[in-house]
Structure formats: C-alpha cells, structure tokens
Scaffold this motif. Structure first.
Motif, short mmCIF file in Angstrom:
data_model
loop_
_atom_site.label_atom_id
_atom_site.label_comp_id
_atom_site.label_asym_id
_atom_site.label_seq_id
_atom_site.Cartn_x
_atom_site.Cartn_y
_atom_site.Cartn_z
N VAL A 80 -18.06 -6.07 -1.76
CA VAL A 80 -17.24 -7.12 -1.17
C VAL A 80 -17.53 -7.16 0.33
O VAL A 80 -17.30 -6.17 1.04
N VAL A 81 -18.02 -8.29 0.79
CA VAL A 81 -18.36 -8.45 2.21
C VAL A 81 -17.28 -9.29 2.87
O VAL A 81 -17.17 -10.48 2.62
N GLY A 82 -16.47 -8.63 3.70
CA GLY A 82 -15.35 -9.30 4.35
C GLY A 82 -14.04 -8.70 3.88
O GLY A 82 -13.69 -8.81 2.71
N GLY A 83 -13.31 -8.09 4.80
CA GLY A 83 -12.09 -7.39 4.45
C GLY A 83 -10.82 -8.17 4.71
O GLY A 83 -9.76 -7.57 4.89
N GLY A 84 -10.91 -9.51 4.72
CA GLY A 84 -9.71 -10.32 4.85
C GLY A 84 -8.89 -10.29 3.57
O GLY A 84 -9.13 -9.48 2.67
N LEU A 85 -7.93 -11.20 3.45
CA LEU A 85 -7.06 -11.19 2.27
C LEU A 85 -7.84 -11.47 1.00
O LEU A 85 -7.55 -10.88 -0.05
N ALA A 86 -8.82 -12.36 1.05
CA ALA A 86 -9.63 -12.64 -0.15
C ALA A 86 -10.44 -11.40 -0.53
O ALA A 86 -10.53 -11.05 -1.71
N GLY A 87 -11.04 -10.75 0.45
CA GLY A 87 -11.82 -9.55 0.17
C GLY A 87 -10.95 -8.40 -0.31
O GLY A 87 -11.32 -7.66 -1.23
N ALA A 88 -9.77 -8.25 0.31
CA ALA A 88 -8.85 -7.20 -0.12
C ALA A 88 -8.39 -7.43 -1.55
O ALA A 88 -8.31 -6.49 -2.36
N ALA A 89 -8.10 -8.69 -1.89
CA ALA A 89 -7.67 -9.01 -3.26
C ALA A 89 -8.79 -8.77 -4.26
O ALA A 89 -8.54 -8.30 -5.39
N THR A 90 -10.02 -9.10 -3.89
CA THR A 90 -11.16 -8.84 -4.76
C THR A 90 -11.28 -7.34 -5.04
O THR A 90 -11.44 -6.91 -6.18
N ALA A 91 -11.19 -6.55 -3.97
CA ALA A 91 -11.28 -5.09 -4.12
C ALA A 91 -10.11 -4.56 -4.95
O ALA A 91 -10.30 -3.70 -5.82
N TYR A 92 -8.92 -5.08 -4.72
CA TYR A 92 -7.72 -4.64 -5.43
C TYR A 92 -7.89 -4.80 -6.94
O TYR A 92 -7.66 -3.86 -7.71
N GLU A 93 -8.34 -5.97 -7.39
CA GLU A 93 -8.51 -6.19 -8.83
C GLU A 93 -9.69 -5.42 -9.38
O GLU A 93 -9.66 -4.93 -10.51
N GLY A 94 -10.76 -5.30 -8.59
CA GLY A 94 -11.89 -4.50 -9.04
C GLY A 94 -11.52 -3.04 -9.23
O GLY A 94 -11.95 -2.39 -10.20
#
Length: 678
Positions: free
Chosen positions: A48-62
C-alpha cells in the motif's frame, strides 16, 4: 548508502517570527549521484503506497484477512487528512452520521476518538460532530492497524518517511514485479525530522544519495510468494494524495477540468483544463491566550495580503472562523450566534485548526504554477525517464502555499484588510499564538501540517467497458442533485447534448426518450445516484469546490476564482464506489483507493472526504486479499458486465458480511425517494 541510525531528541516551540520564516528560504543542498542499489529487500502480499485514510483502510482490511501488508507513507504519520494534513474535522453528512452507516473500520476510528477524549468532539467545533488533535489521530490509527494484525493474524510492515522512486514490470508490462523506495531519517548530528517545511525537503527525499540532512535506506519491495504464469502474486495499491503511482506508471488518467459534455454538463470549460485542480491547503494550529501576543509581520506578507478575506458577510466574524474547526477546548465558552450560526465563544487555551478558502487555500490554475504536473510536464522535467521520478509536484507552488498559510495567521491576528468585503470588516485579534514545535498539534518545528490537505490529484481513466467505450468514469450526473432544468443548461449545451443529458437522466424512461416517444422536456429525471453492480463501497457528501484562480499568481490583487467552476457545486445523492473505478488500464496488479479513482473533476469534489476514503480503502484491501485467495485478477470480476460474475457477488457478500456496506439502504432502480438523505 545506509548509515547507523539514531533517535532524534529535542522538542521546541518557535514563535511566528523571522526565525521560523527563515526556514522557508534556505538554499537547496548540493547532492551527488547514486545508482540506487537496494540496501534491503522486503516481501509483501499487499503493498500500500500512501498512508492516508484510504491507505490505512486498505491495510486494515488486508491485515484482518491475514495478509502481509507493507504500508509506505511520505510523512512519518499515518492518517493523511486527519493527521499529517491536519484536517482533523470529520466531514460527514447528517443522515449517514445519524444512522452510523459507515465501514466497520471508520466506525472503530470514531469510537477510538470518543474513548481517547471521552467525547467525540473535544474541540467543540461547529463544522463537524468530531474535531480533535492531529497528532493523536496518528497514534489512534497506528494502534488500530496493530490490533487488526493481531486479530486477523496478518503482518504489518510500516514504512514511514518513505517514497516510491521506481517500478519494475514483467516483460509484457502488465504486472508490477517490484518497487524501489527511499526511506529517509535524520543524518548524524542533523536536525530532527519535521524541522523544515515540505518544500525544502521533498526533492531531497526522492534522491538516492545521503545528504547533510538525511540518511537514506533504499528498499526493494517484492512479492512474498511467486505464482507461475501471468496471475498476480501481489497487489500494489495506489493510495497517495496526488495519484503519484499513476503518474509514475504513466497509465491513462485525467487531471483538472474535464471537457463539457452531457455527462459533465456543469464543466467550466468546453475543452477542459488540466492545470485547474482544486486548491490545496497547509493547515496550522493557533491557541487563544489570556494576554495579547506580539506578532512580527512575515517579510512576504504584503505579497499575499491582497488575497485574504472572510469571503462572505455571513462569515465575517473572527470568533466564528476560529471555532469553525476548533480541535481542543478545555473549557466551554458562552453561547454565541452570528448570521444564524450557533457556536460557543473561544476561551483561553482553545486550539483551532485553520483551513479557510480565502485564507490558507492555495489555488493555482495555470501551466506556470499548477501543483500536480501533467504528463507533458512530467516528460519535459525528465520525471518519466528511468530513475527520474521526483514526486510529480511543483516545489515552488508548495513553497508559496507555505508562505500563504503563515501570512494568513498574521492576517487573522493583526490584519485589517479584506479582499472580498472591503474596508472596515477585519479587525486585529492579538490574543492568539501560533503553535509550532515537535510537540505541537501538527508535530512540526515550523507549525504547518507535514503535508498539505489535497482535495484533488490525478484521477485514473478506468478500462473500456459496456457503456464506457473511452474508459470507465464516474461523472457529475451519476450523483449530482443539480436542477438541470435551469436555463443555464438549455443555453449552454447544444441541442444534441441537451437531449443526451436528459436521456441519461431518464432512468427507466431512457428507452422511450431514445425512441422519441418522450421528449427531453417531459422526462421525469431519476432522483438517485447511478447504481453499480460492482459497487464495493459508499460515500455521501456535497459537491464542494475550492476553485482555482483565474490567472497567475493566485494571490495577485483583484484575482478571481475561475469563472463557472462553482456551477457544478451543490448537493449529491448518496453514491457508490464501483470496482471498475479502482482498476487502472495497462496494469493488472494495481488497485486505486482514495481520491485517484476514476471520477470526473466535478464528481471528485464529493468523492474526497474522510468516510469515502475509508470505504474505498476497505474495498481495495478486501479485493486484494480476495484476488490472492482465488488466484484471479480484479479486472476479471468486471470485464463481463453487465452479466454478473459469480465471484464478484462472492466478493460483495464478503464485504457486506464484514460490515463494509456496498450500497445504502433501499438502493434500487425503483426507489426514487432520497429526499431524507441530507
């Protein structure tokens, strides 16, 4: 290349004086040349490239799906809008908020904010139901991700202060094989991170060699497992604030204003304009004090003074502006009201975050000052050459935006002019101080947010599909509540375009319009957003514009917003996030989350707020984990639409089962009653 690291110590508070302003004018550091040989190799299943809310949510579900997730972020804070960009006031719509109809991770975020402060709105702001300290948001989100890894038995590999420099592809060019990144940390005996403004450090971050300020570690990200053939064995998720990987990969994308059409009828340009994106903002924090403070005028203040304004008579009140995004209030003030807006008066110790259109919004809109470089500009500056990527932004515009924000604080406390309302409106308010230092709300020595709040960047053009021969896109008419019976549209659009508009708005009557049985003037327009069979998430917000300015420089006396840019502004119906909007052309193992999905310029003005970003990231993270599990590529789930792919339905059911909504309640082509959703 890699030097021994050390923990940087020391915190400081610096007043808004020449000592702080001088940080903006330091000369660039000379650099040597390096070949970028990796210091280490890191494996991931989802990068995940980018630790904003979209990136955080991607990481969270992953992570909840048990995957190994590498998360990179250009700053040293996770959270984007609510942390490193300082906009820690959740943009939410009343109906969605009252029903708490959000993704599970976003609901957890809200609850953790409540637990942190014992209330959701410790700032007692009036723009939102939740305003809080940006530095706390980073801690809350990082704890969320670590807990998600424990619950899901996934692995989080967190890489703050890291940028992607190069991408490597397979021989056919449709899969990313690896990514080369540069992580920076303070050099030995150098000043701590976040000492200097972004404009003075960003170019250094994209250079391979060490510098007097920074030691660099070059990291090569690769798939954790190798699959035979052309099946993706990992996924790269673009979740940056400006669509950085989109520019680096040079996949088809849009930037700025789209040409006027029956799909984008409110566009301010018949031909389009890639240089006019929404304004971006360096936020800052200021504190109410008991006694008047001494404020020194920044040397550049006269340059920007002609820009600053309360904007409208109904907003021309200092207390109103200060409490608008107040993020901390230890003692509730007395009730006040101005122009029908109720709020509590500022009290000593109150802290406000500033984000104001005619204040610290920097709004360039021409080819000589646009922030996000176009493909032609990237080519001309050598950034598309091997190893040439430098982030794709104009550093000079970052620098001027920093000056604009620092000048805006001085205007708030000492200014007496108003560019839009004239003389006699603005009065000084000296009992406030500018907050800076590593322990300040923004976590920077200079006091500005670590990264500007970005409202718009590059937006992919999805793949050609049924009904979308030029590439999938979410357009203005897919979600706007606008009254297209206004005379403006009949006068501005050609007769053919006007008929096409009403055919597209006809919903179930469309065939009758096409066959000539119903005239455009007789059409009862649909009163809902477009329904997508591949929706993976939801969002709801007004189409909210911070338009670019007409000419350069933006702060020039008498400059105006670009004519017609606010024509498309207004309310929107609750909308969906289709998978097709998240799949770029050319590359099969890249997904896009956040503001760079396939939207038009006008649609993007609503598809940019906090809960949308989280929902899009939840869709991206779930899709990446699902695709790895099933051994398929995401495009295979949608390339046969409109007939449904069975696996697509399995993916959507998984999202719903995990409390990640893919549609609002009662969404149906037969439901035309959305007036209650405000």
């Amino acid at each position: 290349m890699k030097r021994s690291r050390r923990v940087s110590a020391g915190k400081s508070i610096i007043s808004l004086s020449f000592s702080l302003i001088s940080l903006l004018s330091l000369a660039p550091i000379a650099r040597s040349v390096s070949d970028g040989t990796p210091d280490e190799t890191v494996t991931c299943e989802i990068l995940v490239v980018g630790g904003g809310l979209a990136g955080a949510a991607t990481a969270y579900e992953g992570l909840l799906a048990g995957r190994t997730v590498c998360l990179t972020e250009i700053t040293d804070w996770v959270g984007g809008q609510i942390s490193s960009q300082g906009t820690s006031a959740l943009d939410e719509r009343p109906t969605q908020r009252s029903r708490l109809f959000y993704s599970r991770g976003y609901l957890e975020l809200r609850e953790r904010i409540r637990r942190k402060y014992r209330e959701l709105n410790p700032g007692d702001c009036w723009v939102s139901e939740s305003c809080f300290i940006p530095s706390d948001a980073h801690d809350i989100l990082l704890d969320m991700l670590r807990d998600a890894a424990k619950r899901g038995k996934g692995t989080l590999k967190w890489f703050p202060s890291t940028v992607i420099k190069e991408l490597d592809y397979n021989p056919t060019g449709n899969l990313i094989k690896s990514a080369i990144a540069i992580q920076h940390q303070p050099a030995l005996d150098a000043l701590p991170l976040n000492t200097f403004p972004l404009s003075k450090t960003i170019e250094d971050w994209y250079q391979y060699p060490n510098s007097p300020r920074f030691d660099k570690t070059i990291i090569r990200f690769v798939p954790q497992n190798s699959s035979p053939g052309n099946v993706p064995d990992w996924y790269v998720v673009e979740a940056t604030e400006t669509g950085e990987l989109i520019g680096l990969a040079d996949v088809p994308y849009r930037l700025g204003i789209d040409p006027r059409s029956h799909l984008e009828p409110s566009s301010s340009s018949a031909t389009g304009n890639p240089y006019c994106t929404q304004g971006f903002t360096y936020t800052f924090a200021m504190e109410a004090t008991k006694e008047p403070q001494s404020h020194e005028m920044p040397p550049f203040y006269p340059q920007y003074e002609p820009y600053y304004s309360y904007e409208l008579p109904r907003l021309a009140d200092f207390d109103l502006v200060f409490t608008y995004r107040r993020i901390w209030s230890p003692k509730k003030g007395e009730p006040e009201k101005f122009s029908g807006i109720s709020f509590t008066a500022p009290t000593v110790g109150d802290i406000s975050m500033q984000n104001w259109t005619w204040g610290n919004d920097y709004r360039p809109g021409t080819e000589v000052d646009n922030l996000v470089y176009t493909p032609d500009q990237l080519q001309a500056t050598g950034q598309l050459a091997p190893g040439g990527w430098m982030g794709g932004l104009r550093t000079e515009s970052l620098r001027k935006a920093e000056e604009l924000s620092l000048g805006y604080f001085y205007w708030l406390v000492d200014g007496t002019t108003d560019s839009q309302l004239g003389d006699g409106v603005k009065e000084p308010h000296p009992s406030y101080r500018y907050l800076s230092g590593l322990d300040s709300p923004m976590g920077t020595v200079h006091g500005l947010s670590k990264y500007p709040y970005m409202r718009e960047g590059r937006r992919i053009i999805g793949r050609p599909a049924f009904g979308y021969p030029e590439g999938f896109t979410i357009w203005e008419i897919d979600m706007s509540r606008r009254n297209y019976r206004e005379e403006y549209y009949r006068q501005t659009l050609s007769p053919k375009m006007y008929r096409q508009l009403w055919t597209a708005l006809a919903g179930r009557e469309a065939i009758s319009v096409i066959q000539g049985e119903v005239s455009p003037d007789e059409v009862n327009r649909r009163t809902r957003s477009t329904i997508y069979p591949d929706s993976l998430g939801i969002g709801h917000y007004a189409i909210d514009f911070h338009p670019c300015m007409s000419f350069s420089p933006p702060e020039a006396p008498g400059n105006t917003e670009r004519e017609g840019e606010r024509q498309g502004a207004g309310q929107a119906y609750p909308f969906q996030i289709p998978l097709r909007a998240m799949i770029p052309q050319k590359i099969d193992n890249m997904l896009v989350a956040g503001k760079s999905i396939a939207t038009s310029h006008i649609a993007a003005a609503a598809y940019r707020v906090h809960s949308f970003e989280w929902s899009s990231g939840a869709g991206a993270g779930t899709t990446a984990a699902f695709a790895l599990e099933k051994g398929i590529a995401p495009f295979e789930l949608v390339d046969g639409l409109p007939p449904h792919d069975p696996q697509l339905q399995v993916l959507r059911r998984r999202l719903e089962a995990n409390n990640n909504p893919t549609a609002f309640p009662d969404t149906s082509i037969f439901n035309q009653d959305w007036d209650d959703w405000r």
